[in-house]
Design a protein around this motif. Structure first.
Motif, PDB file in Angstrom:
ATOM      1  N   ILE A  76      30.930  18.197  68.226  1.00  0.00           N
ATOM      2  CA  ILE A  76      30.619  16.845  68.751  1.00  0.00           C
ATOM      3  C   ILE A  76      31.904  16.016  68.723  1.00  0.00           C
ATOM      4  CG2 ILE A  76      29.466  15.044  69.134  1.00  0.00           C
ATOM      5  CD1 ILE A  76      27.024  16.508  68.622  1.00  0.00           C
ATOM      6  N   LEU A  77      32.217  16.386  66.910  1.00  0.00           N
ATOM      7  CA  LEU A  77      33.280  15.765  67.099  1.00  0.00           C
ATOM      8  C   LEU A  77      34.780  16.385  67.489  1.00  0.00           C
ATOM      9  CD1 LEU A  77      32.469  14.713  63.519  1.00  0.00           C
ATOM     10  CD2 LEU A  77      32.506  12.496  65.360  1.00  0.00           C
ATOM     11  N   LYS A  78      34.268  17.113  67.592  1.00  0.00           N
ATOM     12  CA  LYS A  78      35.517  18.615  67.813  1.00  0.00           C
ATOM     13  C   LYS A  78      36.229  17.613  69.614  1.00  0.00           C
ATOM     14  CE  LYS A  78      37.847  22.721  67.313  1.00  0.00           C
ATOM     15  NZ  LYS A  78      37.618  24.731  67.432  1.00  0.00           N
ATOM     16  N   ASN A  79      35.009  17.613  69.924  1.00  0.00           N
ATOM     17  CA  ASN A  79      35.206  17.898  71.746  1.00  0.00           C
ATOM     18  C   ASN A  79      35.302  16.282  72.467  1.00  0.00           C
ATOM     19  OD1 ASN A  79      34.418  19.911  72.041  1.00  0.00           O
ATOM     20  ND2 ASN A  79      31.987  20.129  72.090  1.00  0.00           N
ATOM     21  N   GLN A  80      35.282  15.491  70.766  1.00  0.00           N
ATOM     22  CA  GLN A  80      35.913  14.337  71.522  1.00  0.00           C
ATOM     23  C   GLN A  80      37.396  14.341  72.018  1.00  0.00           C
ATOM     24  OE1 GLN A  80      34.513  11.993  72.421  1.00  0.00           O
ATOM     25  NE2 GLN A  80      32.687  13.043  72.579  1.00  0.00           N
ATOM     26  N   ASN A  81      38.010  13.740  72.475  1.00  0.00           N
ATOM     27  CA  ASN A  81      39.166  13.168  72.210  1.00  0.00           C
ATOM     28  C   ASN A  81      39.582  12.289  70.663  1.00  0.00           C
ATOM     29  OD1 ASN A  81      42.073  12.964  72.511  1.00  0.00           O
ATOM     30  ND2 ASN A  81      42.245  12.658  74.552  1.00  0.00           N
TER      31      ASN A  81
ATOM     32  N   ASN B 208      35.212   0.982  72.042  1.00  0.00           N
ATOM     33  CA  ASN B 208      34.573   0.333  70.447  1.00  0.00           C
ATOM     34  C   ASN B 208      33.968   0.659  70.570  1.00  0.00           C
ATOM     35  OD1 ASN B 208      35.221  -1.615  68.014  1.00  0.00           O
ATOM     36  ND2 ASN B 208      34.280  -3.284  69.502  1.00  0.00           N
ATOM     37  N   LYS B 209      32.631   0.753  70.841  1.00  0.00           N
ATOM     38  CA  LYS B 209      31.262   1.445  70.815  1.00  0.00           C
ATOM     39  C   LYS B 209      31.571   2.715  70.669  1.00  0.00           C
ATOM     40  CE  LYS B 209      28.719  -1.903  73.055  1.00  0.00           C
ATOM     41  NZ  LYS B 209      27.729  -1.731  74.111  1.00  0.00           N
ATOM     42  N   LYS B 210      32.430   3.839  71.078  1.00  0.00           N
ATOM     43  CA  LYS B 210      33.210   5.160  70.781  1.00  0.00           C
ATOM     44  C   LYS B 210      33.481   4.900  69.514  1.00  0.00           C
ATOM     45  CE  LYS B 210      33.820   6.064  75.965  1.00  0.00           C
ATOM     46  NZ  LYS B 210      34.798   7.086  76.441  1.00  0.00           N
ATOM     47  N   LYS B 211      34.334   4.403  69.581  1.00  0.00           N
ATOM     48  CA  LYS B 211      35.077   4.113  67.852  1.00  0.00           C
ATOM     49  C   LYS B 211      34.196   4.124  67.051  1.00  0.00           C
ATOM     50  CE  LYS B 211      39.649   2.693  68.469  1.00  0.00           C
ATOM     51  NZ  LYS B 211      40.272   0.746  68.252  1.00  0.00           N
ATOM     52  N   LYS B 212      33.017   3.511  66.668  1.00  0.00           N
ATOM     53  CA  LYS B 212      32.277   3.149  66.394  1.00  0.00           C
ATOM     54  C   LYS B 212      30.896   3.961  66.176  1.00  0.00           C
ATOM     55  CE  LYS B 212      31.964  -2.225  66.541  1.00  0.00           C
ATOM     56  NZ  LYS B 212      31.014  -3.360  66.792  1.00  0.00           N
TER      57      LYS B 212
ATOM     58  N   LYS C 232      32.813   7.108  64.439  1.00  0.00           N
ATOM     59  CA  LYS C 232      32.748   6.947  62.616  1.00  0.00           C
ATOM     60  C   LYS C 232      31.501   6.794  61.664  1.00  0.00           C
ATOM     61  CE  LYS C 232      35.987   3.271  62.582  1.00  0.00           C
ATOM     62  NZ  LYS C 232      36.981   1.680  62.210  1.00  0.00           N
ATOM     63  N   LYS C 233      30.466   6.504  62.707  1.00  0.00           N
ATOM     64  CA  LYS C 233      28.826   6.892  62.137  1.00  0.00           C
ATOM     65  C   LYS C 233      28.371   8.470  62.144  1.00  0.00           C
ATOM     66  CE  LYS C 233      27.220   2.172  63.774  1.00  0.00           C
ATOM     67  NZ  LYS C 233      26.352   1.486  64.592  1.00  0.00           N
ATOM     68  N   ILE C 234      29.068   8.848  63.106  1.00  0.00           N
ATOM     69  CA  ILE C 234      28.616  10.505  63.252  1.00  0.00           C
ATOM     70  C   ILE C 234      29.714  11.437  61.750  1.00  0.00           C
ATOM     71  CG2 ILE C 234      28.945  12.971  64.404  1.00  0.00           C
ATOM     72  CD1 ILE C 234      26.683  10.726  65.940  1.00  0.00           C
ATOM     73  N   THR C 235      31.031  10.660  61.434  1.00  0.00           N
ATOM     74  CA  THR C 235      31.722  11.768  60.782  1.00  0.00           C
ATOM     75  C   THR C 235      31.349  11.266  59.582  1.00  0.00           C
ATOM     76  OG1 THR C 235      33.978  11.103  62.289  1.00  0.00           O
ATOM     77  CG2 THR C 235      33.603  11.000  60.552  1.00  0.00           C
ATOM     78  N   LEU C 236      30.558  10.386  59.364  1.00  0.00           N
ATOM     79  CA  LEU C 236      29.378   9.481  57.990  1.00  0.00           C
ATOM     80  C   LEU C 236      28.961  10.611  57.479  1.00  0.00           C
ATOM     81  CD1 LEU C 236      29.559   7.899  55.814  1.00  0.00           C
ATOM     82  CD2 LEU C 236      28.805   6.766  57.050  1.00  0.00           C
ATOM     83  N   ILE C 237      28.004  10.697  58.923  1.00  0.00           N
ATOM     84  CA  ILE C 237      27.191  11.861  58.759  1.00  0.00           C
ATOM     85  C   ILE C 237      26.716  13.090  58.675  1.00  0.00           C
ATOM     86  CG2 ILE C 237      24.906  13.108  59.990  1.00  0.00           C
ATOM     87  CD1 ILE C 237      24.741   9.878  61.507  1.00  0.00           C
ATOM     88  N   SER C 238      28.451  13.777  59.070  1.00  0.00           N
ATOM     89  CA  SER C 238      28.698  14.578  58.914  1.00  0.00           C
ATOM     90  C   SER C 238      29.188  15.282  57.296  1.00  0.00           C
ATOM     91  CB  SER C 238      29.637  15.138  59.592  1.00  0.00           C
ATOM     92  OG  SER C 238      30.570  16.585  59.722  1.00  0.00           O
TER      93      SER C 238
END
Length: 99
Positions: free
Chosen positions: A90-95, A43-47, A50-56
């Protein structure tokens, strides 16, 4: 007399089973704790993602706005592009399929 012997046998059986029940309870507690930890971490990873995606996405909007105003040649613009590329990496490297 038979009832007393039967009662004693029942008590002996319970005494023998007690450690096994305790071990089973400990194992169940351990499994439940591990599962709860996994869910909290997920759940923490999801949050975070989501925050990093918003910033991007916000950086992408800023880049598009600056491009439309012909500010591509200023150093700050290049810095914003580098930041956005880093976040994309960073987002691409996340599964993300897990989420």
């Amino acid at each position: 007399m038979f009832k007393i012997k039967k009662k004693i046998d029942q008590i002996k059986k319970k005494i023998k089973e007690c450690p096994l029940r305790l071990l089973a309870n400990i194992e169940n507690l351990k499994k439940n704790t591990q599962e709860n930890y996994r869910l909290i971490t997920q759940n923490k990873k999801k949050k975070f993602i989501k925050k990093i995606t918003l910033i991007s996405n916000n950086l992408k909007n800023i880049i598009n706005d600056l491009k439309s105003k012909k500010y591509e040649n200023i150093p700050e613009f290049q810095g914003i592009i580098l930041i956005q590329q880093s976040l994309k990496k960073i987002l691409k490297n996340q599964n993300l399929k897990k989420y």
